[in-house]
Design an enzyme around this catalytic site. Sequence first.
Site, PDB file in Angstrom:
ATOM      1  N   ARG A  62     -73.212  54.313  25.166  1.00  0.00           N
ATOM      2  CA  ARG A  62     -73.651  54.098  26.552  1.00  0.00           C
ATOM      3  C   ARG A  62     -74.053  55.419  27.210  1.00  0.00           C
ATOM      4  O   ARG A  62     -74.828  55.450  28.164  1.00  0.00           O
ATOM      5  CB  ARG A  62     -72.553  53.412  27.377  1.00  0.00           C
ATOM      6  CG  ARG A  62     -73.089  52.819  28.690  1.00  0.00           C
ATOM      7  CD  ARG A  62     -72.010  52.131  29.514  1.00  0.00           C
ATOM      8  NE  ARG A  62     -71.134  53.090  30.150  1.00  0.00           N
ATOM      9  CZ  ARG A  62     -69.801  53.037  30.117  1.00  0.00           C
ATOM     10  NH1 ARG A  62     -69.185  52.068  29.457  1.00  0.00           N
ATOM     11  NH2 ARG A  62     -69.060  53.942  30.731  1.00  0.00           N
ATOM     12  N   TYR A 116     -96.676  49.596  42.932  1.00  0.00           N
ATOM     13  CA  TYR A 116     -96.501  48.401  42.111  1.00  0.00           C
ATOM     14  C   TYR A 116     -95.631  47.406  42.888  1.00  0.00           C
ATOM     15  O   TYR A 116     -94.641  47.799  43.522  1.00  0.00           O
ATOM     16  CB  TYR A 116     -95.848  48.826  40.789  1.00  0.00           C
ATOM     17  CG  TYR A 116     -95.400  47.701  39.907  1.00  0.00           C
ATOM     18  CD1 TYR A 116     -96.283  46.686  39.537  1.00  0.00           C
ATOM     19  CD2 TYR A 116     -94.099  47.645  39.416  1.00  0.00           C
ATOM     20  CE1 TYR A 116     -95.874  45.660  38.708  1.00  0.00           C
ATOM     21  CE2 TYR A 116     -93.682  46.627  38.578  1.00  0.00           C
ATOM     22  CZ  TYR A 116     -94.578  45.630  38.235  1.00  0.00           C
ATOM     23  OH  TYR A 116     -94.159  44.620  37.415  1.00  0.00           O
ATOM     24  N   ASP A 189     -94.227  57.888  40.131  1.00  0.00           N
ATOM     25  CA  ASP A 189     -94.439  56.948  39.025  1.00  0.00           C
ATOM     26  C   ASP A 189     -95.758  57.337  38.362  1.00  0.00           C
ATOM     27  O   ASP A 189     -96.833  57.168  38.935  1.00  0.00           O
ATOM     28  CB  ASP A 189     -94.481  55.521  39.583  1.00  0.00           C
ATOM     29  CG  ASP A 189     -94.640  54.471  38.478  1.00  0.00           C
ATOM     30  OD1 ASP A 189     -95.185  54.805  37.401  1.00  0.00           O
ATOM     31  OD2 ASP A 189     -94.240  53.314  38.695  1.00  0.00           O
ATOM     32  N   LYS A 214     -95.691  50.697  28.708  1.00  0.00           N
ATOM     33  CA  LYS A 214     -97.143  50.793  28.842  1.00  0.00           C
ATOM     34  C   LYS A 214     -97.719  51.818  27.857  1.00  0.00           C
ATOM     35  O   LYS A 214     -97.467  51.724  26.676  1.00  0.00           O
ATOM     36  CB  LYS A 214     -97.480  51.121  30.308  1.00  0.00           C
ATOM     37  CG  LYS A 214     -96.762  50.225  31.322  1.00  0.00           C
ATOM     38  CD  LYS A 214     -97.133  48.778  31.130  1.00  0.00           C
ATOM     39  CE  LYS A 214     -96.632  47.801  32.184  1.00  0.00           C
ATOM     40  NZ  LYS A 214     -95.264  47.798  32.572  1.00  0.00           N
TER      41      LYS A 214
HETATM   42  C1  LIG Z   1     -97.005  51.357  37.814  1.00  0.00           C
HETATM   43  C2  LIG Z   1     -95.847  50.599  37.260  1.00  0.00           C
HETATM   44  N1  LIG Z   1     -94.614  51.105  37.412  1.00  0.00           N
HETATM   45  C3  LIG Z   1     -93.529  50.468  36.923  1.00  0.00           C
HETATM   46  C4  LIG Z   1     -93.647  49.262  36.271  1.00  0.00           C
HETATM   47  C5  LIG Z   1     -92.406  48.562  35.793  1.00  0.00           C
HETATM   48  O1  LIG Z   1     -92.262  48.687  34.426  1.00  0.00           O
HETATM   49  P1  LIG Z   1     -91.390  47.691  33.527  1.00  0.00           P
HETATM   50  O2  LIG Z   1     -92.110  46.390  33.508  1.00  0.00           O
HETATM   51  O3  LIG Z   1     -91.284  48.388  32.216  1.00  0.00           O
HETATM   52  O4  LIG Z   1     -90.066  47.532  34.215  1.00  0.00           O
HETATM   53  C6  LIG Z   1     -94.906  48.695  36.088  1.00  0.00           C
HETATM   54  C7  LIG Z   1     -95.044  47.410  35.377  1.00  0.00           C
HETATM   55  O5  LIG Z   1     -96.104  46.828  35.305  1.00  0.00           O
HETATM   56  C8  LIG Z   1     -96.041  49.384  36.598  1.00  0.00           C
HETATM   57  O6  LIG Z   1     -97.278  48.876  36.482  1.00  0.00           O
END
Ligand SMILES: Cc1ncc(COP(=O)(O)O)c(C=O)c1O
Length: 402
Positions: A62, A116, A189, A214
Amino acid sequence: MKMQSRAVHTGDRKRPANNQGTGAAWIPVTTPIYTATSFTYAETSDLDRVMGNEMPGQSYARYNNPTTDALEEVVNDLEGGAGALACGSGMAAIHMAINAALIDRRRVVLAAKLLYGATLSMLTKVFEPAGVEVVFADFDDPDAVGTAIAELRPGAIVMETIANPLLRVPALDKIAQMARAANVPLIVDNTFATPLLVRPLEFGAAMSVHSLTKYLSGHGDVMGGIVVADADHVAPLRNLARTVGFLLGPFESYLAMRGVKTFPMRMERHCANACKVASWLATHPAVERVNFPSDPKHPDADNIRRVFAPGLYGGMVSFEVKGADRAAIFQFMNALRMIVPGTSLGDVHSLMLYPAMASHRDLSPKHRERLGIRDNLVRLSVGIEDTEDITADLDRALRLHV
Ligand SMILES: Cc1ncc(COP(=O)(O)O)c(C=O)c1O
């Protein structure tokens, strides 16, 4: 070494395997999947020192495990951080980053309006009810961000390098500078841009976050997230993770690391393909408007020039289909034969998403309209296929509307 080489080599061959006392110690060329949940030592005092963070090593899965350590090492290296934490999803990584930033700071988050959808929901439906004040600002206007920082004295700032789904690009350099001057950790992000285009920590951000699901993994077969932190935030992040248990497991870490090895090469192809597809879309009679960062008339063209690596604009394109409503968009997406209608991005295959149905589903129609996300907007994650096949597929489906 250059990024292409570091993506291939960093993290591997760090740990000679025990040769059981016979022959030479062998070293696995690529990092294996370590499934053990606990680790033992010939001397219990060594386990004691590892558990007390006085010596690097393994104790309990963990806290960390050797496969995930290797993944964290390579992504940290690509982003230029002081340390990284891999989590079970991109959302888990964002959650960890915000919580780590808010330790011992004012429980106020200043966030970009364009984020997002799930990040917006997390801020308003998880952090706000837990007593965190969340204030949204227009991050396309750095002066407005500066004023908000001075007035709010937030404990954290949250933004995206390329904002989803309209592909706006805030002035990361100016915002990071203001955040540093005010001693407020900036969380970026960087999922859409990836470290090939932008490395937020180089501009002064405190943490760069990715959905590993991604581009970094890239094959549509692993869910994960990662936070890459500056020197001030590595220990708070790891201590928090140790307690709440968000660490990515070894199987997913192995798959993600396998993806990272080809990430720079794939990303270059995504970028080249997206440039071609965006230019093609801009001339199509059924397309009303295209959002793509290479456009010289892009509202953030100056920021893009300052912040992005030259000639690289990412693999995401969004566009509005002339006169289309939700039903017409569904018909258009049904007509695609190669491009996959799906909810992710950054995979080797092209993926099409309808933001009103997926990434920004949780927002009310009015909220979407205020953000400029219209009902005729679709988002295309351009894959690494031949662009002639991508445009032929789009053309056939779009012709239903001409
Ligand atoms: C810009 C962005 N940040 C974060 C996320 C979240 O990622 P996850 O689906 O791996 O939790 C996404 C998901 O589409 C995203 O497009």
